[in-house]
Design a protein around this motif. Structure first.
Motif, mmCIF file in Angstrom:
data_model
loop_
_atom_site.group_PDB
_atom_site.id
_atom_site.type_symbol
_atom_site.label_atom_id
_atom_site.label_comp_id
_atom_site.label_asym_id
_atom_site.label_seq_id
_atom_site.Cartn_x
_atom_site.Cartn_y
_atom_site.Cartn_z
ATOM 1 N N ALA A 2 36.658 72.354 28.781
ATOM 2 C CA ALA A 2 37.036 72.951 30.071
ATOM 3 C C ALA A 2 38.339 73.743 29.968
ATOM 4 O O ALA A 2 39.147 73.524 29.074
ATOM 5 N N THR A 3 38.486 74.680 30.914
ATOM 6 C CA THR A 3 39.766 75.391 31.042
ATOM 7 C C THR A 3 40.806 74.404 31.551
ATOM 8 O O THR A 3 40.559 73.666 32.500
ATOM 9 N N GLU A 4 41.950 74.384 30.887
ATOM 10 C CA GLU A 4 43.034 73.465 31.253
ATOM 11 C C GLU A 4 44.325 74.242 31.437
ATOM 12 O O GLU A 4 44.462 75.370 30.968
ATOM 13 N N ARG A 5 45.287 73.559 32.057
ATOM 14 C CA ARG A 5 46.656 74.075 32.124
ATOM 15 C C ARG A 5 47.595 73.041 31.523
ATOM 16 O O ARG A 5 47.385 71.836 31.688
ATOM 17 N N THR A 6 48.632 73.522 30.846
ATOM 18 C CA THR A 6 49.605 72.623 30.239
ATOM 19 C C THR A 6 51.011 73.161 30.478
ATOM 20 O O THR A 6 51.201 74.362 30.666
ATOM 21 N N LEU A 7 51.986 72.247 30.490
ATOM 22 C CA LEU A 7 53.379 72.654 30.703
ATOM 23 C C LEU A 7 54.046 72.842 29.345
ATOM 24 O O LEU A 7 53.991 71.954 28.496
ATOM 25 N N SER A 8 54.647 73.998 29.172
ATOM 26 C CA SER A 8 55.352 74.326 27.938
ATOM 27 C C SER A 8 56.815 74.606 28.275
ATOM 28 O O SER A 8 57.120 75.138 29.340
ATOM 29 N N ILE A 9 57.704 74.205 27.376
ATOM 30 C CA ILE A 9 59.119 74.560 27.532
ATOM 31 C C ILE A 9 59.620 75.164 26.222
ATOM 32 O O ILE A 9 59.440 74.559 25.154
ATOM 33 N N ILE A 10 60.219 76.331 26.314
ATOM 34 C CA ILE A 10 60.937 76.903 25.175
ATOM 35 C C ILE A 10 62.366 76.388 25.296
ATOM 36 O O ILE A 10 63.057 76.644 26.285
ATOM 37 N N LYS A 11 62.787 75.587 24.309
ATOM 38 C CA LYS A 11 64.013 74.796 24.415
ATOM 39 C C LYS A 11 65.268 75.622 24.102
ATOM 40 O O LYS A 11 65.184 76.715 23.541
ATOM 41 N N PRO A 12 66.463 75.058 24.417
ATOM 42 C CA PRO A 12 67.713 75.829 24.269
ATOM 43 C C PRO A 12 67.977 76.379 22.862
ATOM 44 O O PRO A 12 68.544 77.459 22.725
ATOM 45 N N ASP A 13 67.553 75.642 21.807
ATOM 46 C CA ASP A 13 67.813 76.182 20.453
ATOM 47 C C ASP A 13 67.075 77.494 20.247
ATOM 48 O O ASP A 13 67.552 78.380 19.523
ATOM 49 N N ALA A 14 65.904 77.633 20.885
ATOM 50 C CA ALA A 14 65.092 78.842 20.723
ATOM 51 C C ALA A 14 65.545 79.974 21.656
ATOM 52 O O ALA A 14 65.599 81.136 21.236
ATOM 53 N N THR A 15 65.893 79.645 22.908
ATOM 54 C CA THR A 15 66.353 80.723 23.809
ATOM 55 C C THR A 15 67.667 81.310 23.281
ATOM 56 O O THR A 15 67.893 82.513 23.368
ATOM 57 N N LYS A 16 68.500 80.425 22.702
ATOM 58 C CA LYS A 16 69.797 80.864 22.159
ATOM 59 C C LYS A 16 69.606 81.890 21.036
ATOM 60 O O LYS A 16 70.398 82.824 20.892
#
Ligand code: DAT
Ligand code: MG
Length: 140
Positions: A2-16
């Motif tokens: 099935a089509t699903e949704r998931t929560l993703s976070i790009i963390k501070p080490d990566a945004t930096k």
């Protein structure tokens, strides 16, 4: 599946390190659609609430401080089997164990500063999405 949704976070080490676009390209190349996304800066208390399942682990304080150490990009990814697919694209928690080509193999700095979060099951995905997004913000 099935089509699903998931929560993703790009963390501070990566945004930096300005890696948001490169990480998003991996999600999109894997067939995941970014149906909601925003850049926010969590307080340690907000990070602690999000990660409360780990409250008894020895690294909890460090984890909360790290997640509040800079901006994060929170996003909802949608697709066939999105929860497992995203975990595949992320790679193992410890970058030393992550398969080549995964986000953590390419970008993570350590087991603690490992660039991305992804929900691990349908129930947690639902809860985690609701923690950051109102229904009207999800545009499929
Ligand atoms: P994942 O993020 O792969 O779902 P998890 O849920 O077990 O992994 O842990 C949540 C986060 O906590 C993880 O992304 C980084 C941190 N963490 C986990 N194990 C750790 C350890 N042994 N030392 C330091 N931080 C750790
Ligand atoms: Mg987890």
């Amino acid at each position: 599946m099935a089509t699903e949704r998931t929560l993703s976070i790009i963390k501070p080490d990566a945004t930096k390190r300005n890696l948001t676009g490169k990480i998003n390209a991996k999600f999109e190349d894997a067939g995941l659609r970014i149906v909601a996304q925003k850049r926010i800066h969590l307080t340690p208390a907000q990070a602690g609430e999000f990660y409360k399942v780990h409250a008894e682990r020895p690294f909890y304080g460090e984890l909360c401080d790290f997640m509040a150490s800079g901006p994060v990009v929170v996003q909802v990814l949608e697709g066939e089997g999105a929860i497992a697919k995203n975990r595949e694209v992320m790679g193992a928690t410890n970058p030393a164990d992550a398969a080549p080509g995964t986000v953590r193999a390419e970008f993570a700095e350590s087991v603690g500063e490992n660039s991305v979060h992804g929900s691990d099951a349908p129930e947690t995905a639902k809860e985690e999405i609701a923690y950051f997004f109102a229904g009207l913000e999800l545009v499929g």
